[in-house]
Design a protein around this motif. Structure first.
Motif, PDB file in Angstrom:
ATOM      1  N   MET A 183      -4.171 -14.534   3.501  1.00 29.82           N
ATOM      2  CA  MET A 183      -4.158 -15.374   4.696  1.00 29.82           C
ATOM      3  C   MET A 183      -5.371 -16.295   4.724  1.00 29.82           C
ATOM      4  SD  MET A 183      -2.902 -12.961   7.818  1.00 29.82           S
ATOM      5  CE  MET A 183      -1.284 -12.171   7.782  1.00 29.82           C
ATOM      6  N   ARG A 184      -6.516 -15.734   4.387  1.00 30.59           N
ATOM      7  CA  ARG A 184      -7.734 -16.538   4.387  1.00 30.59           C
ATOM      8  C   ARG A 184      -7.597 -17.727   3.420  1.00 30.59           C
ATOM      9  NH1 ARG A 184     -13.281 -14.357   4.964  1.00 30.59           N
ATOM     10  NH2 ARG A 184     -12.423 -12.339   4.367  1.00 30.59           N
ATOM     11  N   SER A 185      -7.069 -17.439   2.229  1.00 30.61           N
ATOM     12  CA  SER A 185      -6.889 -18.502   1.234  1.00 30.61           C
ATOM     13  C   SER A 185      -5.890 -19.542   1.725  1.00 30.61           C
ATOM     14  CB  SER A 185      -6.403 -17.901  -0.086  1.00 30.61           C
ATOM     15  OG  SER A 185      -7.362 -17.010  -0.600  1.00 30.61           O
ATOM     16  N   MET A 186      -4.817 -19.050   2.379  1.00 33.46           N
ATOM     17  CA  MET A 186      -3.797 -19.971   2.877  1.00 33.46           C
ATOM     18  C   MET A 186      -4.375 -20.916   3.929  1.00 33.46           C
ATOM     19  SD  MET A 186      -0.194 -19.126   4.814  1.00 33.46           S
ATOM     20  CE  MET A 186      -1.051 -18.521   6.282  1.00 33.46           C
ATOM     21  N   PHE A 187      -5.136 -20.372   4.874  1.00 33.67           N
ATOM     22  CA  PHE A 187      -5.693 -21.215   5.933  1.00 33.67           C
ATOM     23  C   PHE A 187      -6.760 -22.171   5.389  1.00 33.67           C
ATOM     24  CE2 PHE A 187      -4.045 -17.801   8.770  1.00 33.67           C
ATOM     25  CZ  PHE A 187      -3.201 -18.600   9.513  1.00 33.67           C
ATOM     26  N   GLN A 188      -7.476 -21.725   4.375  1.00 30.64           N
ATOM     27  CA  GLN A 188      -8.442 -22.637   3.755  1.00 30.64           C
ATOM     28  C   GLN A 188      -7.735 -23.814   3.090  1.00 30.64           C
ATOM     29  OE1 GLN A 188     -10.694 -20.100   1.133  1.00 30.64           O
ATOM     30  NE2 GLN A 188     -12.294 -19.744   2.655  1.00 30.64           N
ATOM     31  N   SER A 189      -6.588 -23.525   2.462  1.00 24.58           N
ATOM     32  CA  SER A 189      -5.866 -24.576   1.731  1.00 24.58           C
ATOM     33  C   SER A 189      -5.233 -25.591   2.668  1.00 24.58           C
ATOM     34  CB  SER A 189      -4.799 -23.957   0.833  1.00 24.58           C
ATOM     35  OG  SER A 189      -3.785 -23.351   1.613  1.00 24.58           O
ATOM     36  N   ILE A 190      -4.906 -25.187   3.916  1.00 22.83           N
ATOM     37  CA  ILE A 190      -4.267 -26.123   4.851  1.00 22.83           C
ATOM     38  C   ILE A 190      -5.241 -26.605   5.913  1.00 22.83           C
ATOM     39  CG2 ILE A 190      -1.996 -25.069   4.518  1.00 22.83           C
ATOM     40  CD1 ILE A 190      -2.364 -23.709   7.235  1.00 22.83           C
ATOM     41  N   GLY A 191      -6.522 -26.287   5.736  1.00 26.58           N
ATOM     42  CA  GLY A 191      -7.513 -26.738   6.713  1.00 26.58           C
ATOM     43  C   GLY A 191      -7.396 -26.003   8.031  1.00 26.58           C
ATOM     44  N   GLY A 192      -7.205 -24.702   7.956  1.00 31.22           N
ATOM     45  CA  GLY A 192      -7.027 -23.904   9.156  1.00 31.22           C
ATOM     46  C   GLY A 192      -8.220 -23.927  10.092  1.00 31.22           C
ATOM     47  N   PHE A 193      -9.416 -24.222   9.569  1.00 28.90           N
ATOM     48  CA  PHE A 193     -10.604 -24.240  10.427  1.00 28.90           C
ATOM     49  C   PHE A 193     -10.475 -25.292  11.524  1.00 28.90           C
ATOM     50  CE2 PHE A 193     -11.345 -27.271   7.037  1.00 28.90           C
ATOM     51  CZ  PHE A 193     -11.936 -28.341   7.660  1.00 28.90           C
ATOM     52  N   THR A 194      -9.663 -26.350  11.268  1.00 30.64           N
ATOM     53  CA  THR A 194      -9.482 -27.386  12.298  1.00 30.64           C
ATOM     54  C   THR A 194      -8.658 -26.869  13.467  1.00 30.64           C
ATOM     55  OG1 THR A 194      -7.480 -28.243  11.220  1.00 30.64           O
ATOM     56  CG2 THR A 194      -9.601 -29.189  10.564  1.00 30.64           C
ATOM     57  N   ARG A 195      -7.921 -25.776  13.218  1.00 31.31           N
ATOM     58  CA  ARG A 195      -7.113 -25.164  14.266  1.00 31.31           C
ATOM     59  C   ARG A 195      -7.737 -23.884  14.783  1.00 31.31           C
ATOM     60  NH1 ARG A 195      -2.770 -28.320  16.187  1.00 31.31           N
ATOM     61  NH2 ARG A 195      -2.488 -29.913  14.586  1.00 31.31           N
ATOM     62  N   GLY A 196      -8.987 -23.662  14.440  1.00 27.07           N
ATOM     63  CA  GLY A 196      -9.701 -22.500  14.981  1.00 27.07           C
ATOM     64  C   GLY A 196      -9.753 -21.294  14.092  1.00 27.07           C
ATOM     65  N   ILE A 197      -9.231 -21.391  12.877  1.00 26.74           N
ATOM     66  CA  ILE A 197      -9.267 -20.234  11.970  1.00 26.74           C
ATOM     67  C   ILE A 197     -10.015 -20.623  10.711  1.00 26.74           C
ATOM     68  CG2 ILE A 197      -7.906 -18.663  10.562  1.00 26.74           C
ATOM     69  CD1 ILE A 197      -5.823 -18.598  12.587  1.00 26.74           C
ATOM     70  N   GLY A 198     -11.211 -20.108  10.586  1.00 23.55           N
ATOM     71  CA  GLY A 198     -12.011 -20.332   9.391  1.00 23.55           C
ATOM     72  C   GLY A 198     -12.593 -19.020   8.911  1.00 23.55           C
TER      73      GLY A 198
END
Length: 439
Positions: free
Chosen positions: A175-190
């Motif tokens: 999950m962490r890798s997936m959110f990093q690949s889609i820029g999840g930090f912009t949606r609050g998940i980093g």
């Protein structure tokens, strides 16, 4: 209609129901009905597929299911797709957890079989005579069996939970890798969100679940209860046989008393007979007795006159020496007889004790074997062990899913509540239609 048409109509029926539940515009519902009609009329599939695809996009926009951009800003990944992917990861992890539980099935059987074998060891009574005779040692035997059983069980559960933890670690890393690949930090998940919501809590979860498992009843209490249940019967067996042994130890003394009593009675009867015979003889031979007495007196007077004092002293000295030798001779025989009696009696007591121990072992062994067979057939250990394993695994999943929900709380990926159910339902319908496109 062919099978593909039937599946397509079923999918559109579900989509129509979803549209009604979401209170979407009538025109969308009418468009779905029109697509179903065209399918039954064998219209061009590509045109129908294109229209349905446009319907999905319209519903997605109408319900507020936005999309997020990947880091390269080329491909769009919808929020519901992300949530669907997270759900798939969680489902895959759940399947892996079930596999982890199934992997210990054989080990469960081995541990329980060993517990029964350890309990059956007490039925080998010759090796556990001390435990049979001592209630505290007897109960301690089952306490030790319980400790060994629980140690093996909790070690197995700990290893199972470690496997489940690894499954979740693996899932969350994906999950962490997936959110990093889609820029999840912009949606609050980093990475920081993952760290505080997951890394900082997982150790506490593992300690909590392990602690709860170790305080659970996995069947060890039943092992101790078996000892409590059987101890009174074993105690009665030992008590009765020891009492019998003590009574038998007095048998030789009783035999001697009976023999001496019989001898005394016989001697008394013989004495009475001798006295009666002597009285009868005195009446008949009184004349002869008088004659003998007179002759004795005359002989005695002659002997006293003729024997010197020195000769008399030598005579008494010889008599005294003879008596001392006789007493010494009889004393040695007496001591030998006493020692012989003691040795024989000691051997008798030893044989009696061995017989008593043998009877204790035999009767206790027969009783314990019967009780142990019934205990094993009752099969009380396995259900309790399986319940603890299942509860531990389920609690582990609840705790980790709680962390997962907290991970998405307050973000665009929040999967809690009714919204998540609706998103999953819509995503499932969309994937179902996409599968039909390639049939």
């Amino acid at each position: 209609m062919n099978e593909k048409q039937i599946k397509a109509i079923e999918c559109l029926n579900e989509l129509e129901q979803y549209a009604k539940e979401q209170k979407l515009p009538t025109r969308m519902i009418d468009s779905i009905s029109e697509c179903k009609k065209r399918i039954t009329e064998n219209s061009n599939w590509n045109e129908i597929d294109l229209e349905v695809e446009n319907l999905f996009k319209s519903i997605e926009t109408k319900t507020g299911l936005t999309s997020v951009q990947t880091d390269n800003n080329k491909n769009e990944v919808s929020v519901q797709q992300i949530k669907a992917q997270v759900t798939k990861m969680a489902d895959r992890c759940h399947t892996e957890n079930i596999t982890s539980i199934d992997m210990i099935a054989e080990r469960k059987n081995v541990i329980i079989k060993k517990a029964y074998e350890d309990m059956q060891e007490i039925s080998h009574t010759k090796a556990h005579l001390d435990e049979l005779k001592n209630e505290d040692l007897y109960l301690e035997f089952f306490q030790q069996t319980k400790r060994e059983y629980e140690k093996n069980v909790f070690q197995m559960i700990q290893e199972m939970l470690s496997d489940i933890s690894s499954n979740y670690n693996h899932m969350l890393e994906h999950m962490r890798s997936m959110f990093q690949s889609i820029g999840g930090f912009t949606r609050g998940i980093g990475n920081e969100k993952f760290y505080y919501e997951f890394e900082g809590k997982k150790d506490g979860i593992e300690k909590k679940i392990n602690s709860e498992a170790e305080s659970s009843e996995v069947g060890g209490g039943d092992i101790v209860s078996f000892g409590q249940k059987t101890k009174d019967t074993i105690k009665d067996i030992v008590k009765k046989l020891n009492r019998k042994r003590k009574l038998l130890s007095w048998v030789p003394f009783l035999v001697l008393v009976i023999l001496f009593s019989f001898k005394a009675v016989t001697s008394q009867e013989q004495s009475h007979q001798t006295i009666e015979s002597a009285e009868t003889g005195n009446e008949d031979d009184s004349g002869v007795k008088d004659f003998i007495d007179d002759a004795g007196k005359k002989i005695g007077e002659k002997a006293i006159e003729s024997v010197s004092l020195k000769a008399l002293g030598s005579f008494f000295s010889a008599i005294f020496t003879f008596l001392i030798a006789l007493v010494i001779s009889l004393g040695s025989v007496l001591i030998f007889l006493i020692l012989l009696i003691i040795v024989i009696y000691a051997a008798y007591i030893k044989i009696l004790k061995r017989w008593c121990n043998h009877q204790i072992c035999k009767k206790s062994g027969d009783y314990l074997k019967t009780e142990l067979i019934q205990f094993e057939q009752s099969n009380t250990l396995m259900p309790k062990l399986e319940e603890v394993i299942q509860n531990s695994a389920e609690e582990y999943e609840r705790q980790y899913l709680a962390i997962l929900n907290q991970l998405f709380t307050g973000t665009d990926y929040d999967s809690a509540g009714t919204e998540n159910k609706e998103i999953n339902q819509f995503t499932a319908l969309k994937e179902k239609w996409n599968a039909l496109r390639y049939e």
